[in-house]
Scaffold this motif. Structure first.
Motif, PDB file in Angstrom:
ATOM      1  N   LEU A 172       0.795  -1.236   0.000  1.00 33.35           N
ATOM      2  CA  LEU A 172       0.000   0.000   0.000  1.00 33.35           C
ATOM      3  C   LEU A 172       0.827   1.286   0.000  1.00 33.35           C
ATOM      4  N   ARG A 173       1.978   1.271   0.647  1.00 35.52           N
ATOM      5  CA  ARG A 173       2.813   2.473   0.685  1.00 35.52           C
ATOM      6  C   ARG A 173       4.114   2.222  -0.083  1.00 35.52           C
ATOM      7  N   CYS A 231      -1.328   2.844  -3.032  1.00 34.20           N
ATOM      8  CA  CYS A 231      -2.232   3.967  -2.751  1.00 34.20           C
ATOM      9  C   CYS A 231      -2.303   4.925  -3.953  1.00 34.20           C
ATOM     10  N   THR A 232      -3.502   5.129  -4.475  1.00 34.25           N
ATOM     11  CA  THR A 232      -3.689   6.032  -5.613  1.00 34.25           C
ATOM     12  C   THR A 232      -3.341   7.471  -5.257  1.00 34.25           C
ATOM     13  N   MET A 233      -3.584   7.833  -3.988  1.00 33.87           N
ATOM     14  CA  MET A 233      -3.315   9.218  -3.584  1.00 33.87           C
ATOM     15  C   MET A 233      -1.825   9.562  -3.616  1.00 33.87           C
ATOM     16  N   CYS A 377      -9.688   6.885   4.834  1.00 36.35           N
ATOM     17  CA  CYS A 377      -8.531   6.004   4.601  1.00 36.35           C
ATOM     18  C   CYS A 377      -8.092   5.409   5.937  1.00 36.35           C
ATOM     19  N   TYR A 379      -5.302   3.518   5.971  1.00 36.97           N
ATOM     20  CA  TYR A 379      -3.956   3.033   5.668  1.00 36.97           C
ATOM     21  C   TYR A 379      -2.867   4.086   5.811  1.00 36.97           C
ATOM     22  N   ILE A 381      -3.182   7.712   5.356  1.00 40.47           N
ATOM     23  CA  ILE A 381      -3.351   9.059   4.805  1.00 40.47           C
ATOM     24  C   ILE A 381      -4.537   9.708   5.502  1.00 40.47           C
ATOM     25  N   CYS A 432      -4.956   0.811  -4.813  1.00 42.81           N
ATOM     26  CA  CYS A 432      -6.009   1.011  -3.825  1.00 42.81           C
ATOM     27  C   CYS A 432      -6.757   2.262  -4.234  1.00 42.81           C
ATOM     28  N   MET A 433      -8.080   2.156  -4.325  1.00 41.38           N
ATOM     29  CA  MET A 433      -8.901   3.338  -4.626  1.00 41.38           C
ATOM     30  C   MET A 433     -10.026   3.439  -3.610  1.00 41.38           C
ATOM     31  N   ALA A 434      -9.776   2.865  -2.421  1.00 45.05           N
ATOM     32  CA  ALA A 434     -10.852   2.716  -1.443  1.00 45.05           C
ATOM     33  C   ALA A 434     -11.498   4.039  -1.047  1.00 45.05           C
ATOM     34  N   CYS A 435     -10.717   5.118  -0.982  1.00 44.20           N
ATOM     35  CA  CYS A 435     -11.337   6.379  -0.556  1.00 44.20           C
ATOM     36  C   CYS A 435     -12.296   6.923  -1.624  1.00 44.20           C
TER      37      CYS A 435
HETATM   38  S1  SF4 Z   1      -7.903   4.597   0.904  1.00 38.86           S
HETATM   39 FE1  SF4 Z   1      -7.231   6.229  -0.519  1.00 38.86          FE
HETATM   40  S2  SF4 Z   1      -5.653   7.372   0.598  1.00 38.86           S
HETATM   41 FE2  SF4 Z   1      -5.938   5.399   1.644  1.00 38.86          FE
HETATM   42  S3  SF4 Z   1      -4.424   4.011   0.780  1.00 38.86           S
HETATM   43 FE3  SF4 Z   1      -6.300   3.720  -0.403  1.00 38.86          FE
HETATM   44  S4  SF4 Z   1      -6.129   5.181  -2.118  1.00 38.86           S
HETATM   45 FE4  SF4 Z   1      -4.617   5.767  -0.581  1.00 38.86          FE
END
Ligand code: SF4
Length: 457
Positions: A172-173, A231-233, A377, A379, A381, A432-435
């Protein structure tokens, strides 16, 4: 995070590495070194420059070092990383990027068994699990501990004799390895290598454990990789434009996001401007595709920290006023297309739109190079809770009205995946695009702490 092994001035190299990573956190900084016999650390509140001077760096002698800049969480010097623990079996320093989602549960179990915690961080749980493991070799202790934790963790750990690096099964990171001369280095972002003249070697793979010591580098796995979920962000907002993650350059990715956004927005305007710094690349891409000139409509005061990661709403609001100024000559009498990377609470966007209108913009069209952020998030952020996320409770039209824009366009989830779903070689790389979607790549526990409330129960 930064780490280095096999360099005669490891602390100074780590200081420079942390400097390049300063955008990842401004709340505190720390460095721990080893001279082969003992670990010694210095840490403090504020920027890397506030914490370290020549004298302090001179006092940190050794061939191995790890460092950390603090992003969010409860204040208190004990919570600044690297965390450093001493015991009769040796010392251990830990730097952690991410968030352990079952940390509260594990902490409770450890306390029931007699553990006493010194910090409020989830990272300390890992230290206890490592120290309590019955295994002899450090790598086996770490593997055993990692089998119990869940969530997001890029880790750089250090004992007197080695660096231990691990990446969670979903990756994720970001975390990668480089080399400078004969020394190996590890960093959250590849931009750290340029400053110290290091060469990027490769990314740390999800589920991988790497040991670096005087015998060289030893690579193995502690877990099968799960669904790859960077993480997409990191691409949208967090990382520096000159960094590469999983073979994708951040500036290039942002520019492509802006191009895709221009296609989806299909909007008319006189000038395109980006909110500095993270949206400049997207704005350039937008302008290129839309055939509208890109102009510097907003200027950033470089000597104020990033508003998004200040710990309180009050500080965030003060920060925006100090941070940005409109360029009146550029925006006056113009239909301005303002490109930004995301809308979290909406307060920053509202202020910038008002600022541009006060400077004479006839229309302000806000285009966001990511989808509406509807979920928190877990994870690492700090994108706030459901209640605070404006897109969680309002439609796009309602948000447009709240921020006072003439139009508001978000990039679609499909558009975003089209741009950053593949690396430069066209290989699929999971994100990851969970947010944006609510589809978390790991299980989430009812008491999973959010990153900004990392003070554990
Ligand atoms: S939930 Fe959003 S900010 Fe958190 S890891 Fe996934 S993509 Fe990144």
């Amino acid at each position: 995070m930064f780490g280095i092994w096999g360099h005669p001035d490891a602390a100074r190299m780590t200081y420079y590495g942390l400097h390049s990573l300063q955008h990842r956190g401004q709340e505190g900084a720390g460095i721990v070194v080893t001279d082969g016999e003992r670990l010694k650390g210095i840490k403090g509140d504020g920027l890397v420059n506030d914490v370290f001077d020549e004298k302090k760096l001179d006092s940190l002698k050794g061939n191995g070092a790890i460092g950390h800049v603090r992003y969010t969480g409860k204040s208190g010097i004990e919570n600044i990383q690297p965390l450093l623990f001493h015991s009769s079996s040796g010392s251990l320093a830990l730097s952690h990027s991410g968030n352990l989602i079952n940390a509260n549960d594990l902490k409770h179990q450890l306390e029931m068994q007699g553990s006493i915690f010194q910090t409020n961080t989830d990272t300390e749980v890992l230290a206890h699990l490592i120290k309590r493991s019955g295994y002899l070799a450090t790598k086996d202790k770490v593997k055993n501990a990692l089998s119990m934790v869940k969530g997001a963790y890029a880790l750089i750990m250090m004992t007197e004799n080695e660096l231990i690096i691990a990446q969670d099964p979903n990756g994720l990171r970001p975390l990668s390895i480089g080399k400078v001369g004969d020394a190996y280095c590890v960093a959250s972002e590849t931009c750290a290598y340029d400053l110290i003249g290091a060469e990027y070697i490769r990314d740390v793979e999800p589920g991988e454990l790497i040991i670096i010591n005087d015998d060289g580098i030893h690579e193995e796995r502690f877990s099968l990789s799960g669904s790859n979920a960077m993480c997409t962000m990191e691409y949208v907002y967090f990382s520096r434009p000159d960094s590469d993650i999983r073979g994708i350059n951040i500036h290039t990715a942002r520019k492509k996001l802006g191009k895709q956004l221009a296609i989806e927005a299909n909007i008319e305007g006189d000038v395109v401007t980006g909110v500095p710094d993270s949206s400049i690349s997207s704005a350039i891409g937008f302008a290129e595709t839309a055939g509208i000139p890109y102009e510097l409509g907003l200027i950033k005061n470089r000597y104020v920290g990033r508003t998004f990661i200040k710990p309180t709403q009050e500080l965030r609001e003060q920060g925006v006023k100090m941070k940005l100024s409109p360029v009146r000559r550029v925006v006056e009498g113009k239909r301005v297309i303002m490109v930004d990377d995301s809308i979290v609470r909406g307060t920053t966007s509202r202020r910038i739109v008002r600022m541009l209108k006060e400077a004479g913009a006839t229309e302000v069209h806000v285009c966001i190079s990511s989808p509406p952020m509807t979920n928190p998030c877990f994870y690492g952020i700090d994108v706030s809770t459901h209640e605070e996320l404006i897109a969680s409770n309002h439609s796009v039209e309602e948000i447009r009205e709240i921020i006072g824009a003439d139009s508001l366009t978000f990039l679609s989830v499909e558009g975003m995946m089209k741009v950053i779903g593949k690396d430069d070689l066209g290989k699929n790389c999971g994100q990851c695009m969970a947010c944006f979607t609510g589809e978390y790549p790991t299980e989430i526990f009812p008491d999973t702490p959010l990153p900004y409330e990392k003070e554990m129960k």
